[in-house]
Write a protein that holds these residues in place. Structure first.
Motif, mmCIF file in Angstrom:
data_model
loop_
_atom_site.group_PDB
_atom_site.id
_atom_site.type_symbol
_atom_site.label_atom_id
_atom_site.label_comp_id
_atom_site.label_asym_id
_atom_site.label_seq_id
_atom_site.Cartn_x
_atom_site.Cartn_y
_atom_site.Cartn_z
ATOM 1 N N GLY A 7 -49.993 89.833 47.402
ATOM 2 C CA GLY A 7 -50.404 91.174 46.974
ATOM 3 C C GLY A 7 -51.459 91.173 45.884
ATOM 4 O O GLY A 7 -51.573 90.222 45.127
ATOM 5 N N ASN A 8 -52.222 92.267 45.801
ATOM 6 C CA ASN A 8 -53.343 92.286 44.859
ATOM 7 C C ASN A 8 -53.007 92.884 43.495
ATOM 8 O O ASN A 8 -53.835 92.881 42.597
ATOM 9 N N LEU A 72 -45.397 90.195 51.330
ATOM 10 C CA LEU A 72 -46.132 91.465 51.327
ATOM 11 C C LEU A 72 -46.255 91.982 52.758
ATOM 12 O O LEU A 72 -46.602 91.220 53.662
ATOM 13 N N TYR A 77 -51.215 97.217 49.310
ATOM 14 C CA TYR A 77 -51.360 96.147 48.307
ATOM 15 C C TYR A 77 -52.085 94.916 48.829
ATOM 16 O O TYR A 77 -52.091 93.884 48.188
ATOM 17 N N PHE A 78 -52.703 95.051 50.020
ATOM 18 C CA PHE A 78 -53.441 93.899 50.546
ATOM 19 C C PHE A 78 -54.706 93.645 49.707
ATOM 20 O O PHE A 78 -55.382 94.587 49.326
ATOM 21 N N ASP A 92 -42.365 88.443 55.003
ATOM 22 C CA ASP A 92 -42.023 89.300 53.858
ATOM 23 C C ASP A 92 -40.523 89.576 53.835
ATOM 24 O O ASP A 92 -39.808 89.332 54.817
#
Ligand SMILES: [Mn+2]
Length: 295
Positions: A7-8, A72, A77-78, A92
């Motif tokens: 996630g970013n 994820l 949130y990619f 995930d």
């Protein structure tokens, strides 16, 4: 190139360890892969783990690259560099997007109710007969991930698979007291910035009128290492009616600090707790999300 990512917003030890361990497994099987992320690392990735010789890669993603996304499944949130049509595998344990990914990726999407993605990675090593060849440093990363994501095996999401995978890693490394070592180190990072840890995790609730509006939560290893007056001060700065649920993982106890005696009395009744040294004590520990639905 095959790119592993998470996630970013921020990376925790589960995403971090899983990407590194999966990268090494792919390499052992003759497939080159990179672990790429620009996200911040949170306190669960402790200094000693960051100092390991296994770290993320310095690699710029290109058009031809394919992706494995770990820990994820919410597209929100990619990382920006991930192209959905280029995802070859997704693993995930957060719920909500199982159908979407199952329809897109079939059995290359693994979304399960399990304590840690790291457990699934351990099982992959076993599937490919590579478990005995796992480097000790990789095993320690995976152990930390399982400990952290299951809250030392106390979280509801903990499964027998997490416990079994952890035991096997323990046997492989000979690290019997690793929970103590790992949580003490991550607790140090929390205590070094206790205000941020508390303030960033306060919930303001209106749904349950048996509870104060302000509910904090702090998960630590050992309650005896805490300075109580500092916590009281930080909470008082946020308002006058509050509780904070301090979870002591070492003994699996919730120590609930209350803003005043009236709230403390209410909490003893509502939560069926015991009054001890300025806390309402619950054993076994309860998570805030469990406390918030008690009426
Ligand atoms: Mn996780």
């Amino acid at each position: 190139m095959l790119v592993l990512t998470v996630g970013n917003s921020y990376v925790d030890i589960d995403g971090y360890a899983s990407c590194i361990a999966y990268r090494e497994l792919l390499k052992m099987r003759g497939e080159e892969a990179m672990f790429v992320t620009d996200a911040l690392f949170n306190y669960s990735i402790t200094n000693s783990l960051l100092e390991s010789s296994y770290i993320k890669d310095d690699y710029t993603v290109s058009e031809e690259d394919t992706f494995i996304v770990l820990d994820l499944s919410n597209k929100e949130y990619f990382p920006r560099f991930v192209k959905e049509e280029k995802i070859v595998e997704l693993i995930d344990h957060h719920r909500g997007f199982e159908e979407y990914w199952n329809s897109k990726l079939g059995d290359r999407a693994i979304i399960e109710s399990i304590g840690a993605v790291a457990t699934i990675i351990v099982e992959k090593y076993e599937q490919y007969n590579m478990f005995q060849k796992m480097d000790k440093k990789i095993a320690l990363l995976l152990m930390a991930a399982i400990l952290d994501n299951t809250l030392n095996f106390t979280a509801d999401i903990t499964s027998d698979r997490d416990i079994r995978a952890y035991k096997r890693l323990q046997e492989l490394t000979g690290e019997i007291d690793y929970a103590d070592i790992y949580f003490k180190e991550s607790q140090e990072a929390i205590l070094n910035n206790i205000e941020e840890a508390i303030v960033n995790d306060i919930k303001y609730q209106k749904e349950n009128d048996k509870l104060p509006r302000i509910i904090g939560q702090l998960t630590i290893w050992d309650i005896n290492d805490l300075n109580h007056s500092i916590i009281r001060q930080i909470m008082n700065n946020k308002g006058s009616n509050w509780i904070i649920n301090i979870i002591s993982l070492k003994d699996n106890i919730s120590y609930i600090m209350c803003s005043d005696d009236a709230i403390e009395k209410d909490m003893i009744l509502l939560l069926n707790g015991e009054q001890k040294k300025g806390f309402v004590v619950l054993k076994p520990a309860k998570l805030r999300k469990e406390i918030m639905v008690m009426k």
